[in-house]
Design an enzyme around this catalytic site. Structure first.
Site, PDB file in Angstrom:
ATOM      1  N   GLY B  77      -3.325  25.221   2.267  1.00  0.00           N
ATOM      2  CA  GLY B  77      -2.020  25.580   3.064  1.00  0.00           C
ATOM      3  C   GLY B  77      -1.688  25.149   4.218  1.00  0.00           C
ATOM      4  O   GLY B  77      -2.137  24.057   4.569  1.00  0.00           O
ATOM      5  N   GLY B  91      -8.455   2.734 -10.089  1.00  0.00           N
ATOM      6  CA  GLY B  91      -8.340   4.407 -10.231  1.00  0.00           C
ATOM      7  C   GLY B  91      -7.869   5.063  -9.222  1.00  0.00           C
ATOM      8  O   GLY B  91      -6.713   4.638  -8.291  1.00  0.00           O
ATOM      9  N   ASP B  95      -6.339   5.899  -3.155  1.00  0.00           N
ATOM     10  CA  ASP B  95      -4.671   6.718  -3.038  1.00  0.00           C
ATOM     11  C   ASP B  95      -4.845   7.483  -1.966  1.00  0.00           C
ATOM     12  O   ASP B  95      -6.081   8.003  -1.235  1.00  0.00           O
ATOM     13  CB  ASP B  95      -4.919   7.446  -4.353  1.00  0.00           C
ATOM     14  CG  ASP B  95      -4.893   6.610  -5.561  1.00  0.00           C
ATOM     15  OD1 ASP B  95      -4.382   5.449  -5.688  1.00  0.00           O
ATOM     16  OD2 ASP B  95      -4.719   6.955  -6.792  1.00  0.00           O
ATOM     17  N   HIS B 294      -3.093   6.914   9.603  1.00  0.00           N
ATOM     18  CA  HIS B 294      -4.596   7.230   9.445  1.00  0.00           C
ATOM     19  C   HIS B 294      -4.960   7.234   8.036  1.00  0.00           C
ATOM     20  O   HIS B 294      -6.113   6.574   7.673  1.00  0.00           O
ATOM     21  CB  HIS B 294      -4.831   8.635   9.912  1.00  0.00           C
ATOM     22  CG  HIS B 294      -6.216   9.043   9.834  1.00  0.00           C
ATOM     23  ND1 HIS B 294      -7.101   9.265  11.047  1.00  0.00           N
ATOM     24  CD2 HIS B 294      -6.757   9.613   8.969  1.00  0.00           C
ATOM     25  CE1 HIS B 294      -8.113   9.666  10.681  1.00  0.00           C
ATOM     26  NE2 HIS B 294      -8.125  10.011   9.295  1.00  0.00           N
ATOM     27  N   GLU B 295      -4.536   7.861   7.281  1.00  0.00           N
ATOM     28  CA  GLU B 295      -4.724   7.771   5.815  1.00  0.00           C
ATOM     29  C   GLU B 295      -4.900   6.451   5.274  1.00  0.00           C
ATOM     30  O   GLU B 295      -5.699   6.050   4.309  1.00  0.00           O
ATOM     31  CB  GLU B 295      -3.922   8.768   4.833  1.00  0.00           C
ATOM     32  CG  GLU B 295      -3.987  10.021   5.362  1.00  0.00           C
ATOM     33  CD  GLU B 295      -5.448  10.709   5.341  1.00  0.00           C
ATOM     34  OE1 GLU B 295      -5.728  11.625   6.558  1.00  0.00           O
ATOM     35  OE2 GLU B 295      -6.555  10.412   4.756  1.00  0.00           O
ATOM     36  N   HIS B 298      -8.093   4.855   5.768  1.00  0.00           N
ATOM     37  CA  HIS B 298      -9.041   5.015   4.704  1.00  0.00           C
ATOM     38  C   HIS B 298      -8.906   4.056   3.434  1.00  0.00           C
ATOM     39  O   HIS B 298      -9.695   3.718   2.882  1.00  0.00           O
ATOM     40  CB  HIS B 298      -9.053   6.639   4.212  1.00  0.00           C
ATOM     41  CG  HIS B 298      -9.660   7.395   5.352  1.00  0.00           C
ATOM     42  ND1 HIS B 298     -10.653   7.225   6.189  1.00  0.00           N
ATOM     43  CD2 HIS B 298      -9.095   8.640   5.850  1.00  0.00           C
ATOM     44  CE1 HIS B 298     -10.941   8.166   6.977  1.00  0.00           C
ATOM     45  NE2 HIS B 298      -9.961   9.040   7.047  1.00  0.00           N
ATOM     46  N   HIS B 304     -14.204   7.452   9.511  1.00  0.00           N
ATOM     47  CA  HIS B 304     -13.568   8.086  10.859  1.00  0.00           C
ATOM     48  C   HIS B 304     -14.371   7.686  11.924  1.00  0.00           C
ATOM     49  O   HIS B 304     -15.617   7.131  11.844  1.00  0.00           O
ATOM     50  CB  HIS B 304     -14.125   9.470  10.672  1.00  0.00           C
ATOM     51  CG  HIS B 304     -12.878  10.232   9.912  1.00  0.00           C
ATOM     52  ND1 HIS B 304     -13.153  11.566   9.249  1.00  0.00           N
ATOM     53  CD2 HIS B 304     -11.562  10.100   9.794  1.00  0.00           C
ATOM     54  CE1 HIS B 304     -12.205  11.942   8.649  1.00  0.00           C
ATOM     55  NE2 HIS B 304     -11.064  11.058   8.958  1.00  0.00           N
TER      56      HIS B 304
END
Lengths: 91, 575
Positions: B77, B91, B95, B294-295, B298, B304
Site C-alpha cells: 500500500g 527470468g 527485473d 536505485h532499483e 540492484h 544496499h
C-alpha cells in the site's frame, strides 16, 4: 499554528491504519530486511532480549543510525520511512 | 558499497529493458524519460549500454503493481515499500517492480503533462490565470465538452498557451483500444457504468469500455489519473469532488480536518457524510527517476550501501540535483569497470585571492580538504545568570560538532540530545570565536572540513578552530547586494549549503565559496508551508527547521512539514 478549538478525529473507511505495536513493527522490519532470523525472534519471547538488541544494533549500524540496541525514536522513525523492498542482509 | 553474494553480474554489456505497464500517475513519455535517465546514471560510469525494447523478453523487465503482483514479494500500500528489484540473471532476475499504490511523480508534486492544445505537450503551470481567476487545478471552465484543460504558462489570458489534461474523456492507456477514450455510459455484465471502474479486476486499476457495450465488443482501456485523483483511501484514482460536505461543513479544497497526521484528503463524491468515499490528495510523491536509478543498481548487481548519501542507501530521500555518489561509482565499476565515461574532473582550486589564515595552517586544498582540528576544549567561562529558557528568540541557531548552538547578543548556549546533559552555558561568543561581532545572523558548520561560517549583516567569517578568515563581504560569495539578513543555512551534503535570506535561498559551493548559477530561488517553490520570514533556519537530526517567534516548523527531507511546535519546549526542552 496550534489549533485552538478541539479537533474532531474521524476513522476513515478503508484506511490501512497500522495497528502494530512498536515492538511488532520492529520484529517485522528486522525479519523482512534480514537483520533477524525466525529463530532469533522466537528466542526473544523466551526472555532472551539479547537477540533483539543484537538485531537492532546490526540494523542501526547498516543504516548509519546511533548504535544503541534499543528501540529509540530515531530507529522507529527509520523503520517507518519509505524505502526499497530489497533486504539489507542475506539473499 | 556491497554486491550480491557471488558478485552476481551480467555476462554482457549491451543490456535491454522493457516497460511492461505504466502507472496512471504519469504520462507514458514522462515515465519512459525517467527510466532512460535512470539507466544513464549507470551507463555514464561503466561500459554498459541500455536499449528499450517493446516486445519479447528483455534482460530487465520493468512493471508497476500493487500488493501481491506475481513474484511472491507483495507490496504494502502507500508509503513503506516503494519498489524492489532482483540481481542479474535469467527470468525474473534483473527485473524491477514499482509499487503502484505510491504516488509517482518527479519528486516535487504532481506532473500534469498536457496533450493537444497549442503547447506541444508542455506541463500544466499551476496556478494559472484564466479570465481573471486563478486556477491551481485543471478546469473545464470555458468549455462545453467537459474536457479538463490547463494553461502551460502562468497566465492564459496573456499567453493563450494551453493543453488538455489527462482524463478518460481524452484517452485511455493499454487495453486493446489503441488509446481511444472511454464511452459513457457503457454496459459491463449487464450493468451500466458512467465512469471508470475497478469492477471485474483484482489489481485495482480503473478501466472503462471504449464502446457502448463491453459485453458485446470487449473493447477497453485503462483510465489515466486526473490531476485531482486521490491516492489510497477507498477510492484510489477517483477524482476529488469539490465542494464536498464533511461533518456538515462544505469544503472546496483538500483538507486535513478529521485527521491527526495532518495529511490532506478529499471526498470523491459531493457528500462524505453519506457516501464515505474518500482518498488522500496528491502530495509531493516519490521521484520515479530516483527510485528507478536505485532499483536498476540492484538489477546490475549492487546491494544496499550504508553510506547515507549514496544512491544505493535503502531509504528514500528526494535530491534536487542528483549526482551519483563515489560509493555507488566504486561499486558499479568494481563489477563492470570504468567504461569510456568522462574522467573525474580535477577539483576546482580554491580562489587564490583568499587571504592566508593568520595562524600557520593548511593553506592548500588537497584532493580531500584536510579536516580542521577540533578546537582544543579549553575551559570557557560560563555566565549562569543568562538563562536560555528566558529568551524569546535567538539571533542564530545551528549544530556545531554535534551540539545545537543557540546564539543571542554575544552569548550562546549549547544543547546536546546525545549526552542528555541539557542546556550548557551561557558562554561568551568572543571567548570561543575571538573577532566575531556580538550579534550574528546565522552560522553553519561545513560537515566536511568542520569549518564554521558566521554571517552578520553583509559580512561573513570563517573559523577553523580558533583561526579566523574574514570578515569578507557576502557579495564575494556571489550574493547580490540587495539580499538582506542571512537567516540560516541548510547543509545539503557534497559540499553544498543552502543560504536563506528573505523569501529566497542560494546554494553555496563551500569549497569554491561561490553560489551556484540559477540562484536565488524562491523559498516557497520548494519549502512550501514554512514561514517566509523565518528568523532562523537550520538542519537538525536530518530535518529542516524554520523558526519564527517562539515557534518552529519542522520539515522532512521530502519537504513535508511534519511538526509545528515551541523552540523552547520541544527543542531546548525548557521546563
Amino acid at each position: 499554528p496550534l489549533h485552538s478549538k478541539p479537533q474532531a478525529v474521524v476513522t476513515f473507511p478503508g484506511e490501512l491504519v497500522s495497528s502494530l505495536s512498536d515492538l511488532e513493527l520492529a520484529e517485522s522490519y528486522l525479519l523482512r530486511f534480514g537483520y533477524a532470523t525466525e529463530v532469533e525472534v522466537e528466542a526473544r519471547t523466551g526472555s532472551k532480549h539479547v537477540s533483539l538488541a543484537k538485531a537492532l544494533r546490526r540494523m542501526q549500524k547498516q543504516l548509519g543510525l546511533e548504535e544503541t540496541g534499543e528501540l529509540d525514536a530515531s530507529t522507529l522513525e527509520a523503520m517507518r520511512a519509505p524505502r526499497c523492498g530489497v533486504p539489507d542482509v542475506g539473499s | 558499497f556491497l554486491t550480491f553474494e557471488g558478485d552476481l553480474k551480467w555476462d554482457h554489456m549491451d543490456l535491454t529493458y522493457r516497460v511492461i505497464n505504466y502507472s496512471p500517475d504519469l504520462d507514458h513519455s514522462v515515465i519512459d524519460d525517467a527510466f532512460k535517465r535512470a539507466f544513464k546514471v549507470w551507463s555514464d560510469v561503466t561500459p554498459l549500454t541500455f536499449t528499450q525494447i517493446y516486445s519479447g523478453e528483455a534482460d530487465i523487465m520493468i512493471m508497476f503493481g500493487s500488493q501481491e503482483h506475481g513474484d511472491g514479494y507483495p507490496f504494502d500500500g502507500k508509503d513503506g515499500l516503494l519498489a524492489h528489484a532482483f540481481p542479474p540473471g535469467q527470468g525474473i532476475q534483473g527485473d524491477a517492480h514499482f509499487d503502484d499504490d505510491e504516488f509517482w511523480t518527479l519528486g516535487t508534486g504532481i506532473v500534469v503533462k498536457t496533450r493537444h492544445g497549442n503547447a506541444n505537450g508542455a506541463e500544466c503551470h499551476f496556478p494559472f490565470i484564466f479570465e481573471g481567476h486563478s486556477y491551481s487545478r485543471c478546469t473545464t471552465e470555458g468549455r462545453t465538452d467537459g474536457l479538463p484543460w490547463c494553461a502551460t504558462t502562468a497566465s492564459y489570458d496573456r499567453d493563450k498557451k494551453y493543453g488538455f489534461c489527462p482524463s478518460e474523456l481524452l484517452y485511455t492507456m493499454g487495453g486493446n483500444s489503441d488509446g481511444s477514450p472511454c464511452v459513457f455510459p457503457f454496459i459491463f455484465e449487464g450493468t451500466s457504468y458512467d465512469s471508470c471502474t475497478t469492477d471485474g479486476r483484482s489489481d485495482g486499476y480503473r478501466w472503462c469500455a471504449t464502446t457502448a457495450n463491453f459485453d458485446q465488443d470487449k473493447k477497453y482501456g485503462f483510465c489515466p489519473n486526473r490531476d485531482t485523483a486521490v491516492i489510497g483511501g477507498n477510492s484510489q484514482g477517483d477524482p476529488c469532488v469539490f465542494p464536498f460536505t464533511f461533518l456538515g461543513q462544505s469544503y472546496s479544497s483538500c483538507t486535513s480536518e478529521g485527521r491527526q497526521d495532518g495529511k490532506l484528503w478529499c471526498a470523491t463524491t459531493s457528500n462524505y457524510d453519506t457516501d464515505k468515499k474518500w482518498g488522500f490528495c496528491p502530495d509531493r510523491g516519490y521521484s520515479i527517476f530516483l527510485v528507478a536509478a536505485h532499483e536498476f543498481g540492484h538489477s546490475l548487481g549492487l546491494d544496499h550501501s550504508s553510506v547515507r548519501e549514496a544512491l544505493m542507501y535503502p531509504m528514500y530521500s528526494y535530491i534536487q540535483d542528483f549526482q551519483l555518489h563515489p560509493d555507488d561509482i566504486q561499486g558499479i565499476q568494481y563489477l563492470y569497470g570504468r567504461g569510456s565515461g568522462p574522467e573525474p574532473t580535477a577539483p576546482v582550486p580554491m580562489p587564490t585571492e583568499e587571504p592566508q589564515p593568520t595562524e600557520a595552517g593548511s593553506t592548500s586544498t588537497t584532493e580531500e580538504e584536510e579536516e580542521t582540528p577540533e578546537p582544543t576544549a579549553e575551559p570557557v567561562p560560563v555566565d549562569p545568570s543568562r538563562d536560555a529558557c528566558m529568551e524569546n528568540n535567538f539571533d542564530a541557531i545551528t549544530e556545531i560538532n554535534g551540539e545545537l548552538h543557540f546564539f543571542k547578543d554575544g552569548k550562546y548556549w549549547t544543547h546536546s540530545s546525545f549526552w542528555k546533559s541539557g542546556i550548557q552555558g551561557a558562554f561568551s561568543v568572543a571567548d570561543t570565536w575571538p573577532g566575531l561581532p556580538a550579534v550574528i545572523d546565522a552560522a553553519f558548520q561545513d560537515l566536511l572540513t568542520k569549518r564554521v561560517f558566521f554571517f552578520a549583516g553583509q559580512k561573513f567569517w570563517v573559523f577553523s578552530g580558533k583561526s579566523m578568515l574574514g570578515p569578507r563581504g557576502i557579495e564575494k560569495l556571489g550574493i547580490g547586494k540587495g539580499a538582506g539578513r542571512i537567516s540560516g543555512a541548510l547543509q545539503r551534503g557534497r559540499g553544498k549549503v543552502l543560504l536563506f535570506s528573505g523569501e529566497n535561498y542560494w546554494r553555496l559551493d563551500v569549497k569554491v565559496q561561490r553560489v551556484d548559477k540559477g540562484y536565488p530561488r524562491a523559498t516557497d517553490d520548494v519549502f512550501t508551508g514554512v514561514p517566509l520570514d523565518a528568523r532562523n533556519v537550520f538542519l537538525y537530526q536530518d530535518k529542516y527547521h524554520f523558526c519564527r517567534g517562539s515557534f518552529y516548523w519542522r520539515m522532512t527531507p521530502r519537504y513535508q512539514v511534519d511538526r509545528v511546535g515551541y523552540v523552547k519546549y520541544d527543542i531546548l526542552q525548557c521546563p
